[in-house]
Design a protein around this motif. Structure first.
Motif, short mmCIF file in Angstrom:
data_model
loop_
_atom_site.label_atom_id
_atom_site.label_comp_id
_atom_site.label_asym_id
_atom_site.label_seq_id
_atom_site.Cartn_x
_atom_site.Cartn_y
_atom_site.Cartn_z
N ILE A 147 0.72 -2.32 2.33
CA ILE A 147 1.97 -2.82 3.14
C ILE A 147 1.29 -3.19 4.39
O ILE A 147 0.20 -2.49 4.90
CB ILE A 147 3.21 -1.59 3.20
N ALA A 148 1.73 -4.07 5.10
CA ALA A 148 1.66 -4.37 6.34
C ALA A 148 2.64 -3.46 7.61
O ALA A 148 3.64 -3.09 7.32
CB ALA A 148 2.12 -5.91 6.82
N ASN A 149 2.14 -3.23 8.49
CA ASN A 149 2.78 -2.52 9.70
C ASN A 149 2.32 -3.04 10.92
O ASN A 149 0.93 -3.36 11.28
CB ASN A 149 2.37 -1.16 9.74
N TYR A 150 3.29 -3.29 11.95
CA TYR A 150 2.77 -4.23 13.15
C TYR A 150 3.24 -3.14 14.32
O TYR A 150 3.54 -3.78 15.63
CB TYR A 150 3.87 -5.48 13.26
N ASN A 192 -3.65 3.61 -1.67
CA ASN A 192 -2.61 2.72 -1.17
C ASN A 192 -3.08 2.37 0.62
O ASN A 192 -3.08 3.55 1.13
CB ASN A 192 -1.31 3.56 -1.28
N VAL A 193 -2.73 1.21 0.89
CA VAL A 193 -3.38 0.95 2.27
C VAL A 193 -2.24 0.56 3.11
O VAL A 193 -1.36 -0.35 2.80
CB VAL A 193 -4.38 -0.18 1.97
N VAL A 194 -1.98 1.02 4.30
CA VAL A 194 -1.18 0.71 5.23
C VAL A 194 -2.02 -0.22 6.19
O VAL A 194 -2.89 0.26 6.81
CB VAL A 194 -0.35 1.67 5.86
N VAL A 195 -1.78 -1.53 6.31
CA VAL A 195 -2.60 -2.23 7.16
C VAL A 195 -1.79 -2.47 8.34
O VAL A 195 -0.70 -3.28 8.63
CB VAL A 195 -2.67 -3.61 6.57
N ASN A 196 -2.30 -1.63 9.45
CA ASN A 196 -1.51 -1.71 10.69
C ASN A 196 -2.44 -2.70 11.86
O ASN A 196 -3.56 -2.57 11.97
CB ASN A 196 -1.49 -0.44 11.53
N ARG A 211 -4.85 8.02 -3.30
CA ARG A 211 -4.85 8.32 -1.87
C ARG A 211 -4.09 7.29 -0.97
O ARG A 211 -4.44 6.06 -1.03
CB ARG A 211 -6.21 8.65 -1.56
N THR A 212 -3.63 7.74 0.04
CA THR A 212 -2.84 6.63 1.00
C THR A 212 -3.67 6.86 2.37
O THR A 212 -3.83 7.92 2.92
CB THR A 212 -1.36 7.12 1.33
N VAL A 213 -4.00 5.62 2.90
CA VAL A 213 -4.67 5.47 3.88
C VAL A 213 -4.06 4.68 4.89
O VAL A 213 -3.50 3.47 4.56
CB VAL A 213 -6.17 4.96 3.77
N ILE A 214 -3.88 4.99 6.34
CA ILE A 214 -3.60 4.09 7.36
C ILE A 214 -4.97 3.68 8.18
O ILE A 214 -5.70 4.52 8.42
CB ILE A 214 -2.59 4.68 8.50
#
Length: 300
Positions: free
Chosen positions: A67-70, A32-36, A7-10
């Protein structure tokens, strides 16, 4: 195998405190993690992307995927790009955890319009923008015959549920998020989307400043205020196992999981005719005597 495998999480505001704890816990359960995180100060000033990078590095070092997201969650187009980045990196999106927030503590008589607007902007607009883009994606999946199995996890607060002295703007925004959650749950279930909210109590930059004594539990046998205590319930809410749970507000602290009862009709007095102004006082006295006393506003 974890309960969020594949699963993919923001997670917004995921570089520190609760957001960081959520990111690590989701990754440990196979997500799967999007680190915003744009890396602002507690009041919303400045930018620093290094903290998000550090969380991603920690997840990858533990054999997780992140992945990182800014991008700024309060910017409509930027919020769309966060959703696009998650899908581009991992092929799908299942969970949005709205965690980003700021605080501008001030007694109401001293509050400024700039502080009020900034607080509403981050909390309410931030919750709206990214969730709205995610819902567009999930609704399209459902219309294509695929169950999105989607989860929106919002962040309210005890301040939003019962009020807090010197936090008029923050309390108002968090109360609005609780109401938003109820509407999302009612409207989005038909598309395979659940919506729930959290009112977490844990040690963060925000709470260490406001409740320093209560948060100082690091030396105890069980560190009640460790933000990692909150993460397991959040991960479960983001999993497929929570498919039947929606429209709920959970208060979480240490080892406690509590579900809010919400606003519901209380005592009633019905005259079956129009009231005269001088009669209302006695009726209200009866209602006040019969009601369940509310929780006190924090700090009162």
């Amino acid at each position: 195998m974890g309960i969020c495998d594949g699963r993919t999480v923001i997670i917004t505001g995921a570089a520190r405190g609760l957001g960081r704890a959520y990111a690590l816990a989701f990754a440990a359960e196979g997500a799967n993690v999007v680190v915003n995180d744009i890396g602002t100060s507690l009041g919303g000033e400045g930018r620093d992307t290094s903290a998000a990078d550090e969380v991603v590095a920690e997840i990858i070092a533990a054999s997780g995927k992140a992945i990182a997201n800014y991008e700024d969650v309060t910017d409509w187009d930027a919020a769309g790009r966060i959703v696009e980045a998650a899908i581009a990196a991992f092929g799908d999106l299942h969970v949005v955890v709205n965690n980003a927030g700021i605080v501008r503590d001030r007694m109401f008589v001293s509050a400024t319009i700039e502080e009020w607007d900034a607080t509403m902007h981050v909390h309410l607009r931030g919750h709206f923008c990214i969730s709205r883009h995610a819902v567009n994606y999930w609704r399209a999946k459902q219309k294509d015959g695929r169950d999105p199995g989607a989860r929106i996890i919002n962040t309210t607060s005890g301040a939003g549920l019962q009020g807090s002295i010197a936090q008029a703007a923050y309390s108002t925004a968090k109360g609005g998020i609780a109401s938003l959650t109820l509407v999302q749950a009612a409207e989005l279930g038909r598309y395979g989307i659940t919506a729930n909210a959290l009112a977490p109590s844990a040690r963060t930059r925000m709470t260490e400043q406001a409740f320093a004594d209560k948060m100082a539990t690091q030396g105890a046998d069980f560190d009640v205020m460790d933000p990692a205590n909150i993460a397991p319930a959040v991960v479960w809410l983001g999993s497929a196992e929570s498919r039947d749970v929606t429209g709920c507000v959970f208060e979480l602290e240490g080892g406690k999981i509590m579900i809010e009862d919400g606003w519901r009709e209380g005592p009633v007095v019905d005259k079956s005719a129009r009231w005269q102004p001088e009669e209302v006082g006695a009726a209200v006295e009866r209602l006040l005597a019969a009601r369940t006393p509310p929780r006190k506003v924090w700090g009162s």
